[in-house]
Design a protein around this motif. Sequence first.
Motif, PDB file in Angstrom:
ATOM      1  N   PRO A  84      86.352  52.390  44.101  1.00 32.03           N
ATOM      2  CA  PRO A  84      85.265  52.477  43.115  1.00 32.03           C
ATOM      3  C   PRO A  84      85.732  53.138  41.831  1.00 32.03           C
ATOM      4  CG  PRO A  84      84.961  54.091  44.864  1.00 32.03           C
ATOM      5  CD  PRO A  84      86.094  53.220  45.293  1.00 32.03           C
ATOM      6  N   HIS A  85      85.208  52.654  40.717  1.00 25.22           N
ATOM      7  CA  HIS A  85      85.572  53.221  39.425  1.00 25.22           C
ATOM      8  C   HIS A  85      84.763  54.483  39.165  1.00 25.22           C
ATOM      9  CE1 HIS A  85      81.823  51.585  37.808  1.00 25.22           C
ATOM     10  NE2 HIS A  85      82.131  50.449  38.416  1.00 25.22           N
ATOM     11  N   VAL A  86      85.111  55.159  38.095  1.00 22.22           N
ATOM     12  CA  VAL A  86      84.508  56.458  37.818  1.00 22.22           C
ATOM     13  C   VAL A  86      83.042  56.354  37.450  1.00 22.22           C
ATOM     14  CG1 VAL A  86      86.682  57.506  37.121  1.00 22.22           C
ATOM     15  CG2 VAL A  86      85.330  56.270  35.421  1.00 22.22           C
ATOM     16  N   GLY A  87      82.555  55.154  37.122  1.00 24.16           N
ATOM     17  CA  GLY A  87      81.163  55.021  36.711  1.00 24.16           C
ATOM     18  C   GLY A  87      80.185  54.982  37.865  1.00 24.16           C
ATOM     19  N   LEU A  88      80.673  54.774  39.098  1.00 25.10           N
ATOM     20  CA  LEU A  88      79.782  54.715  40.249  1.00 25.10           C
ATOM     21  C   LEU A  88      79.333  56.114  40.661  1.00 25.10           C
ATOM     22  CD1 LEU A  88      81.361  51.973  42.527  1.00 25.10           C
ATOM     23  CD2 LEU A  88      79.353  51.791  41.073  1.00 25.10           C
ATOM     24  N   CYS A  89      78.218  56.143  41.409  1.00 22.49           N
ATOM     25  CA  CYS A  89      77.687  57.428  41.852  1.00 22.49           C
ATOM     26  C   CYS A  89      78.595  58.035  42.912  1.00 22.49           C
ATOM     27  CB  CYS A  89      76.264  57.249  42.396  1.00 22.49           C
ATOM     28  SG  CYS A  89      76.162  56.181  43.850  1.00 22.49           S
ATOM     29  N   GLU A  90      78.417  59.316  43.129  1.00 24.05           N
ATOM     30  CA  GLU A  90      79.264  60.036  44.080  1.00 24.05           C
ATOM     31  C   GLU A  90      79.061  59.537  45.501  1.00 24.05           C
ATOM     32  OE1 GLU A  90      82.275  62.547  45.042  1.00 24.05           O
ATOM     33  OE2 GLU A  90      81.498  62.063  43.031  1.00 24.05           O
ATOM     34  N   LEU A  91      77.840  59.108  45.840  1.00 28.15           N
ATOM     35  CA  LEU A  91      77.569  58.619  47.189  1.00 28.15           C
ATOM     36  C   LEU A  91      78.359  57.352  47.485  1.00 28.15           C
ATOM     37  CD1 LEU A  91      75.996  58.813  49.821  1.00 28.15           C
ATOM     38  CD2 LEU A  91      74.140  57.516  48.729  1.00 28.15           C
ATOM     39  N   ALA A  92      78.419  56.417  46.525  1.00 29.88           N
ATOM     40  CA  ALA A  92      79.175  55.182  46.729  1.00 29.88           C
ATOM     41  C   ALA A  92      80.662  55.467  46.885  1.00 29.88           C
ATOM     42  CB  ALA A  92      78.938  54.223  45.560  1.00 29.88           C
ATOM     43  N   ARG A  93      81.171  56.407  46.104  1.00 28.88           N
ATOM     44  CA  ARG A  93      82.585  56.759  46.203  1.00 28.88           C
ATOM     45  C   ARG A  93      82.877  57.411  47.551  1.00 28.88           C
ATOM     46  NH1 ARG A  93      85.232  57.149  41.371  1.00 28.88           N
ATOM     47  NH2 ARG A  93      86.413  58.953  42.054  1.00 28.88           N
ATOM     48  N   LYS A  94      81.961  58.288  47.991  1.00 28.19           N
ATOM     49  CA  LYS A  94      82.156  58.961  49.282  1.00 28.19           C
ATOM     50  C   LYS A  94      82.132  57.956  50.436  1.00 28.19           C
ATOM     51  CE  LYS A  94      80.322  62.706  52.160  1.00 28.19           C
ATOM     52  NZ  LYS A  94      80.255  61.857  53.378  1.00 28.19           N
ATOM     53  N   ASN A  95      81.209  56.982  50.387  1.00 29.46           N
ATOM     54  CA  ASN A  95      81.131  55.983  51.449  1.00 29.46           C
ATOM     55  C   ASN A  95      82.409  55.147  51.513  1.00 29.46           C
ATOM     56  OD1 ASN A  95      78.551  56.801  52.140  1.00 29.46           O
ATOM     57  ND2 ASN A  95      77.552  55.288  50.807  1.00 29.46           N
ATOM     58  N   PHE A  96      82.973  54.828  50.340  1.00 24.70           N
ATOM     59  CA  PHE A  96      84.209  54.045  50.327  1.00 24.70           C
ATOM     60  C   PHE A  96      85.348  54.791  51.011  1.00 24.70           C
ATOM     61  CE2 PHE A  96      88.324  53.462  48.267  1.00 24.70           C
ATOM     62  CZ  PHE A  96      88.567  52.119  48.518  1.00 24.70           C
ATOM     63  N   TRP A  97      85.567  56.058  50.626  1.00 22.71           N
ATOM     64  CA  TRP A  97      86.681  56.820  51.200  1.00 22.71           C
ATOM     65  C   TRP A  97      86.445  57.126  52.662  1.00 22.71           C
ATOM     66  CZ3 TRP A  97      90.877  56.427  48.669  1.00 22.71           C
ATOM     67  CH2 TRP A  97      90.880  56.355  47.276  1.00 22.71           C
ATOM     68  N   ASP A  98      85.197  57.292  53.083  1.00 18.63           N
ATOM     69  CA  ASP A  98      84.912  57.504  54.501  1.00 18.63           C
ATOM     70  C   ASP A  98      85.239  56.256  55.311  1.00 18.63           C
ATOM     71  OD1 ASP A  98      84.092  60.063  53.975  1.00 18.63           O
ATOM     72  OD2 ASP A  98      81.940  59.605  53.994  1.00 18.63           O
ATOM     73  N   CYS A  99      84.877  55.080  54.781  1.00 19.21           N
ATOM     74  CA  CYS A  99      85.187  53.833  55.489  1.00 19.21           C
ATOM     75  C   CYS A  99      86.694  53.605  55.573  1.00 19.21           C
ATOM     76  CB  CYS A  99      84.515  52.655  54.785  1.00 19.21           C
ATOM     77  SG  CYS A  99      82.725  52.608  54.929  1.00 19.21           S
ATOM     78  N   LEU A 100      87.392  53.841  54.472  1.00 21.11           N
ATOM     79  CA  LEU A 100      88.838  53.665  54.485  1.00 21.11           C
ATOM     80  C   LEU A 100      89.500  54.650  55.439  1.00 21.11           C
ATOM     81  CD1 LEU A 100      91.306  52.220  53.345  1.00 21.11           C
ATOM     82  CD2 LEU A 100      91.320  53.843  51.446  1.00 21.11           C
ATOM     83  N   ASP A 101      89.005  55.888  55.467  1.00 21.37           N
ATOM     84  CA  ASP A 101      89.558  56.886  56.372  1.00 21.37           C
ATOM     85  C   ASP A 101      89.357  56.471  57.828  1.00 21.37           C
ATOM     86  OD1 ASP A 101      90.572  59.721  56.893  1.00 21.37           O
ATOM     87  OD2 ASP A 101      88.651  59.754  57.934  1.00 21.37           O
ATOM     88  N   GLU A 102      88.194  55.911  58.147  1.00 19.50           N
ATOM     89  CA  GLU A 102      87.936  55.469  59.524  1.00 19.50           C
ATOM     90  C   GLU A 102      88.845  54.310  59.905  1.00 19.50           C
ATOM     91  OE1 GLU A 102      84.194  53.956  62.312  1.00 19.50           O
ATOM     92  OE2 GLU A 102      83.906  54.361  60.169  1.00 19.50           O
ATOM     93  N   ILE A 103      89.054  53.367  58.978  1.00 23.24           N
ATOM     94  CA  ILE A 103      89.928  52.229  59.258  1.00 23.24           C
ATOM     95  C   ILE A 103      91.349  52.711  59.556  1.00 23.24           C
ATOM     96  CG2 ILE A 103      91.078  50.251  58.190  1.00 23.24           C
ATOM     97  CD1 ILE A 103      88.334  49.589  59.090  1.00 23.24           C
ATOM     98  N   VAL A 104      91.848  53.649  58.758  1.00 24.61           N
ATOM     99  CA  VAL A 104      93.216  54.150  58.933  1.00 24.61           C
ATOM    100  C   VAL A 104      93.344  54.922  60.246  1.00 24.61           C
ATOM    101  CG1 VAL A 104      94.962  55.696  57.974  1.00 24.61           C
ATOM    102  CG2 VAL A 104      93.674  54.181  56.456  1.00 24.61           C
ATOM    103  N   ARG A 105      92.337  55.732  60.580  1.00 26.31           N
ATOM    104  CA  ARG A 105      92.426  56.537  61.805  1.00 26.31           C
ATOM    105  C   ARG A 105      92.399  55.685  63.056  1.00 26.31           C
ATOM    106  NH1 ARG A 105      88.457  59.133  62.998  1.00 26.31           N
ATOM    107  NH2 ARG A 105      86.941  58.709  61.349  1.00 26.31           N
ATOM    108  N   LEU A 106      91.758  54.515  63.010  1.00 28.92           N
ATOM    109  CA  LEU A 106      91.672  53.657  64.192  1.00 28.92           C
ATOM    110  C   LEU A 106      92.942  52.846  64.435  1.00 28.92           C
ATOM    111  CD1 LEU A 106      88.009  52.306  63.868  1.00 28.92           C
ATOM    112  CD2 LEU A 106      88.869  54.061  65.422  1.00 28.92           C
ATOM    113  N   ILE A 107      93.876  52.850  63.484  1.00 27.58           N
ATOM    114  CA  ILE A 107      95.129  52.113  63.653  1.00 27.58           C
ATOM    115  C   ILE A 107      96.117  52.986  64.423  1.00 27.58           C
ATOM    116  CG2 ILE A 107      97.090  51.067  62.448  1.00 27.58           C
ATOM    117  CD1 ILE A 107      95.214  50.397  60.162  1.00 27.58           C
ATOM    118  N   PRO A 108      96.628  52.520  65.553  1.00 30.41           N
ATOM    119  CA  PRO A 108      97.586  53.322  66.329  1.00 30.41           C
ATOM    120  C   PRO A 108      98.826  53.689  65.528  1.00 30.41           C
ATOM    121  CG  PRO A 108      96.777  51.455  67.610  1.00 30.41           C
ATOM    122  CD  PRO A 108      96.297  51.251  66.212  1.00 30.41           C
ATOM    123  N   GLY A 109      99.441  54.774  65.891  1.00 34.74           N
ATOM    124  CA  GLY A 109     100.609  55.263  65.169  1.00 34.74           C
ATOM    125  C   GLY A 109     101.832  54.386  65.286  1.00 34.74           C
TER     126      GLY A 109
END
Length: 309
Positions: A84-109
């Motif tokens: 998300p670009h800097v113009g989006l609200c903080e909630l949208a940015r937080k949801n994006f990074w939370d989703c990406l973090d969950e995707i990365v954590r579910l991938i085995p090492g």
Amino acid sequence: MLKKRKVDVVCIQETKWKGGSTKEVNGFKLWYSGVGNTRNDVGIMISSLMKENIVEVNRVSDRIMKIKFVVNEEVVNIVSVYAPHVGLCELARKNFWDCLDEIVRLIPGDQILYIEGIHGGFGFGMRNKSGWDLLEFALARDGFYDEDVNRMWNRWACTITNVATDMLGVTSRKVQVQKEAWWWDQEVQERVKIKHNYFRELLCCQDDEQVDMRRILYKEAKRTAKKTVAKAKSKAYEAMYNHLGTKEGQNGIYRLAKVRERRRRDLGFVKCIKDVNGHVLLKDKDIRNRWHNYFRELFNEERIGVREI
């Protein structure tokens, strides 16, 4: 261009296509993810040589999607993101990074992970808040060595731009439209070849007196080629419409519809399977054992139910 440079995987952003589906594009298969009338949307293109190795397609949102495939007994995860670009609200940015973090954590090492995308619209060397967020995300997950962030950013930017320039080259900003050629016959090919030859002679001509004459010859060859192309195209389409009116032509339409529907599936070929825990099996022995257990449970399901009763 991708075939010429032997590129097998490409992550794209801002496709601006609604919904999630697949497309066949010049020997590549494109998976894309979009929601409604958004202008974000992401996608991943994979060459025809590797599309048979696809194991899983996960469309998380219009900003994140992941594809998992197998290469030389290694499981590779490709994640295409549009931060998300800097113009989006903080909630949208937080949801994006939370989703990406969950995707990365579910991938085995033991699996390979690549994250590709754009962040904020700033070019290399101009790092905005989205660029800082991306670096912090990578550093928090040991994506880079612990060193000076500015030096790491510059090295990363230079490496990407140099490799892209060497592998893909630099375009002249002229968009080339792919023209239909399935109805070209021998006469059309000869006329087009003559036109190209006259055009080359015109470009190579250094004599001012000969330039005008060669330009006239080229224009005449161009007009003749256009007339020949129009006649051949009209003749080919007329033959096609006549064929569609027959019973064989109608059956061909149904076969074509089935082929198109099959191409739009996420997984057209199934080469790799998963175990009961969802892990991809790579060795032939494990795959045979999995099939053995599956059919044993399938054919003995009624007996197992009777014993339990």
